[in-house]
Write a protein that holds these residues in place. Structure first.
Motif, mmCIF file in Angstrom:
data_model
loop_
_atom_site.group_PDB
_atom_site.id
_atom_site.type_symbol
_atom_site.label_atom_id
_atom_site.label_comp_id
_atom_site.label_asym_id
_atom_site.label_seq_id
_atom_site.Cartn_x
_atom_site.Cartn_y
_atom_site.Cartn_z
ATOM 1 N N ALA A 77 0.838 -1.197 0.000
ATOM 2 C CA ALA A 77 0.000 0.000 0.000
ATOM 3 C C ALA A 77 0.873 1.247 0.000
ATOM 4 C CB ALA A 77 -0.899 -0.014 1.227
ATOM 5 N N GLU A 78 0.419 2.266 -0.704
ATOM 6 C CA GLU A 78 1.177 3.510 -0.763
ATOM 7 C C GLU A 78 1.082 4.251 0.569
ATOM 8 O OE1 GLU A 78 3.228 4.764 -3.142
ATOM 9 O OE2 GLU A 78 2.990 2.741 -3.920
ATOM 10 N N PRO A 79 2.192 4.780 1.065
ATOM 11 C CA PRO A 79 2.151 5.547 2.311
ATOM 12 C C PRO A 79 1.555 6.927 2.067
ATOM 13 C CG PRO A 79 4.338 5.642 1.376
ATOM 14 C CD PRO A 79 3.540 4.724 0.482
ATOM 15 N N SER A 80 1.217 7.608 3.143
ATOM 16 C CA SER A 80 0.698 8.969 3.058
ATOM 17 C C SER A 80 1.534 9.863 3.962
ATOM 18 C CB SER A 80 -0.765 9.004 3.515
ATOM 19 O OG SER A 80 -0.843 8.767 4.915
ATOM 20 N N PRO A 81 1.463 11.190 3.765
ATOM 21 C CA PRO A 81 2.164 12.091 4.684
ATOM 22 C C PRO A 81 1.751 11.866 6.138
ATOM 23 C CG PRO A 81 1.497 13.284 2.723
ATOM 24 C CD PRO A 81 0.864 11.922 2.628
ATOM 25 N N GLY A 82 0.477 11.536 6.351
ATOM 26 C CA GLY A 82 0.028 11.260 7.714
ATOM 27 C C GLY A 82 0.702 10.036 8.304
ATOM 28 N N ASP A 83 0.915 9.015 7.466
ATOM 29 C CA ASP A 83 1.627 7.821 7.929
ATOM 30 C C ASP A 83 3.045 8.185 8.365
ATOM 31 O OD1 ASP A 83 -0.550 6.190 7.304
ATOM 32 O OD2 ASP A 83 0.193 5.782 5.277
ATOM 33 N N LEU A 84 3.730 8.961 7.520
ATOM 34 C CA LEU A 84 5.104 9.343 7.829
ATOM 35 C C LEU A 84 5.154 10.198 9.091
ATOM 36 C CD1 LEU A 84 8.086 9.359 7.171
ATOM 37 C CD2 LEU A 84 7.688 11.265 5.593
ATOM 38 N N THR A 85 4.192 11.096 9.249
ATOM 39 C CA THR A 85 4.146 11.935 10.447
ATOM 40 C C THR A 85 4.002 11.087 11.705
ATOM 41 O OG1 THR A 85 3.211 13.846 9.282
ATOM 42 C CG2 THR A 85 2.829 13.721 11.657
ATOM 43 N N ALA A 86 3.077 10.129 11.681
ATOM 44 C CA ALA A 86 2.859 9.272 12.848
ATOM 45 C C ALA A 86 4.097 8.437 13.155
ATOM 46 C CB ALA A 86 1.650 8.369 12.611
ATOM 47 N N LEU A 88 7.246 9.126 12.292
ATOM 48 C CA LEU A 88 8.329 9.990 12.745
ATOM 49 C C LEU A 88 8.103 10.449 14.178
ATOM 50 C CD1 LEU A 88 10.916 11.523 12.229
ATOM 51 C CD2 LEU A 88 9.589 13.322 11.097
ATOM 52 N N ALA A 89 6.864 10.761 14.532
ATOM 53 C CA ALA A 89 6.565 11.158 15.913
ATOM 54 C C ALA A 89 6.898 10.025 16.881
ATOM 55 C CB ALA A 89 5.097 11.557 16.037
ATOM 56 N N GLY A 90 6.560 8.797 16.497
ATOM 57 C CA GLY A 90 6.886 7.655 17.342
ATOM 58 C C GLY A 90 8.383 7.456 17.490
ATOM 59 N N LEU A 91 9.112 7.656 16.390
ATOM 60 C CA LEU A 91 10.566 7.525 16.456
ATOM 61 C C LEU A 91 11.181 8.611 17.335
ATOM 62 C CD1 LEU A 91 11.427 6.652 12.748
ATOM 63 C CD2 LEU A 91 11.603 5.143 14.736
ATOM 64 N N LEU A 92 10.695 9.841 17.209
ATOM 65 C CA LEU A 92 11.218 10.919 18.051
ATOM 66 C C LEU A 92 10.975 10.617 19.527
ATOM 67 C CD1 LEU A 92 10.149 14.087 16.014
ATOM 68 C CD2 LEU A 92 12.474 13.228 16.341
ATOM 69 N N ALA A 93 9.794 10.091 19.847
ATOM 70 C CA ALA A 93 9.498 9.739 21.237
ATOM 71 C C ALA A 93 10.439 8.640 21.730
ATOM 72 C CB ALA A 93 8.041 9.296 21.362
ATOM 73 N N SER A 170 16.353 20.180 26.524
ATOM 74 C CA SER A 170 16.571 19.055 27.438
ATOM 75 C C SER A 170 16.027 19.331 28.838
ATOM 76 C CB SER A 170 18.064 18.717 27.521
ATOM 77 O OG SER A 170 18.809 19.820 28.019
ATOM 78 N N SER A 171 15.887 20.611 29.209
ATOM 79 C CA SER A 171 15.335 20.946 30.521
ATOM 80 C C SER A 171 13.840 21.238 30.463
ATOM 81 C CB SER A 171 16.071 22.155 31.116
ATOM 82 O OG SER A 171 15.903 23.290 30.284
ATOM 83 N N ARG A 172 13.273 21.223 29.275
ATOM 84 C CA ARG A 172 11.835 21.455 29.091
ATOM 85 C C ARG A 172 11.375 20.613 27.901
ATOM 86 N NH1 ARG A 172 15.033 25.495 28.661
ATOM 87 N NH2 ARG A 172 14.309 26.559 30.524
ATOM 88 N N PRO A 173 11.425 19.279 28.035
ATOM 89 C CA PRO A 173 11.218 18.388 26.888
ATOM 90 C C PRO A 173 9.805 18.454 26.322
ATOM 91 C CG PRO A 173 11.229 17.140 28.927
ATOM 92 C CD PRO A 173 11.651 18.531 29.291
ATOM 93 N N LEU A 174 9.717 18.216 25.036
ATOM 94 C CA LEU A 174 8.428 18.134 24.369
ATOM 95 C C LEU A 174 7.656 16.916 24.860
ATOM 96 C CD1 LEU A 174 9.552 18.898 20.704
ATOM 97 C CD2 LEU A 174 8.149 20.382 22.137
ATOM 98 N N ASP A 175 6.342 17.079 25.029
ATOM 99 C CA ASP A 175 5.506 15.932 25.348
ATOM 100 C C ASP A 175 5.108 15.235 24.050
ATOM 101 O OD1 ASP A 175 3.574 17.564 24.239
ATOM 102 O OD2 ASP A 175 2.455 17.868 26.096
ATOM 103 N N ALA A 176 4.257 14.223 24.140
ATOM 104 C CA ALA A 176 3.885 13.449 22.957
ATOM 105 C C ALA A 176 3.234 14.323 21.890
ATOM 106 C CB ALA A 176 2.950 12.305 23.356
ATOM 107 N N ASP A 177 2.356 15.249 22.314
ATOM 108 C CA ASP A 177 1.700 16.126 21.348
ATOM 109 C C ASP A 177 2.708 17.061 20.687
ATOM 110 O OD1 ASP A 177 -0.705 14.962 21.961
ATOM 111 O OD2 ASP A 177 -1.380 16.571 23.302
ATOM 112 N N GLY A 178 3.665 17.551 21.474
ATOM 113 C CA GLY A 178 4.682 18.431 20.921
ATOM 114 C C GLY A 178 5.564 17.723 19.913
ATOM 115 N N LEU A 179 5.914 16.473 20.199
ATOM 116 C CA LEU A 179 6.719 15.700 19.256
ATOM 117 C C LEU A 179 5.934 15.421 17.977
ATOM 118 C CD1 LEU A 179 8.429 13.178 21.700
ATOM 119 C CD2 LEU A 179 9.522 15.079 20.494
ATOM 120 N N HIS A 180 4.635 15.161 18.123
ATOM 121 C CA HIS A 180 3.807 14.930 16.935
ATOM 122 C C HIS A 180 3.722 16.206 16.093
ATOM 123 C CE1 HIS A 180 0.253 14.214 14.432
ATOM 124 N NE2 HIS A 180 0.507 12.931 14.589
ATOM 125 N N ALA A 181 3.572 17.355 16.749
ATOM 126 C CA ALA A 181 3.517 18.621 16.018
ATOM 127 C C ALA A 181 4.837 18.893 15.306
ATOM 128 C CB ALA A 181 3.182 19.763 16.978
#
Length: 218
Positions: A77-86, A88-93, A170-181
């Motif tokens: 199946a072809e990926p979408s930008p939304g797939d890549l965003t999700a 990448l957010a998981g990898l950043l977390a 590093s002293s004010r880390p992004l939360d899950a929503d921030g990483l997704h954004a």
């Protein structure tokens, strides 16, 4: 199989030492102790320090590629930008949480590479493999000039990671929503699309410095 398992165990111990103590901590004897192996085990698999560094970088790259979104596969199946965003957010977390040692180890080796051309060559070869993989994914998503955009996206992700692990963030880390954004902004920029509105403010409100919000994925 036993050889591969022990070699990976040695490389994982090297990563932990680099993350904790920097490049000076990386010795054959220290790796033996960190891995819980008999003295001389690391020397059997990597006779020189250069060989140990090369094995460590190879392990770092293989772990990153194992977690990265897959490139084009015929019939899939072809990926979408939304797939890549999700993804990448998981990898950043993960990379700013349980997988942080790998990037701290890479930073330690990057500093050594400024003085050691051999380390520089190892890191460049590993980075090239990751960017080739990323370019294949971006091409599948329809990006123009995917190699150039892969280089830009890799550099941007590196910037987010460095800020979260070692910089101001590093002293004010992004939360899950921030990483997704952050992931959405990067994907939108590299593909020339519009990023969705963030779910919430990027920094975890009321969270203690150095700790992630309770919604962060692991």
């Amino acid at each position: 199989m036993e050889r591969d398992t022990r070699a990976d165990r040695i490389a994982d111990a090297a990563i932990a030492l680099l993350a904790r103590g920097g490049a000076r901590a990386l010795t054959h004897r220290a790796v033996d102790a960190e891995a819980g192996l008999p003295p001389g085990s690391t020397s059997y698999y990597a006779r020189s320090r250069a060989a140990l560094v090369a094995a460590t970088v190879d392990r770092l790259v293989r772990l990153d590629l194992a977690e990265a979104p897959p490139p084009a596969v015929d019939g899939s199946a072809e990926p979408s930008p939304g797939d890549l965003t999700a993804q990448l957010a998981g990898l950043l977390a993960h990379w700013t949480g349980p997988g942080r040692d790998r990037h701290l180890a890479r930073y330690a080796l990057s500093l050594e590479a400024r003085r050691d051309p051999g380390v520089r060559r190892c890191l460049d070869a590993g980075g090239g493999r990751l960017r080739t993989h990323l370019a294949g994914l971006l091409e599948r998503l329809g990006a123009d000039d995917p190699e150039r955009r892969a280089r830009w996206l890799a550099a941007a992700v590196d910037g987010v990671l460095f800020d979260e692990l070692c910089g101001w963030g590093s002293s004010r880390p992004l939360d899950a929503d921030g990483l997704h954004a952050a992931a959405a902004d990067l994907v939108a920029a590299v593909l020339g699309t519009t990023a969705p509105e963030p779910l919430s403010p990027g920094r975890a409100a009321g969270s203690a410095p150095g700790r992630r919000g309770t919604t962060a994925s692991s």
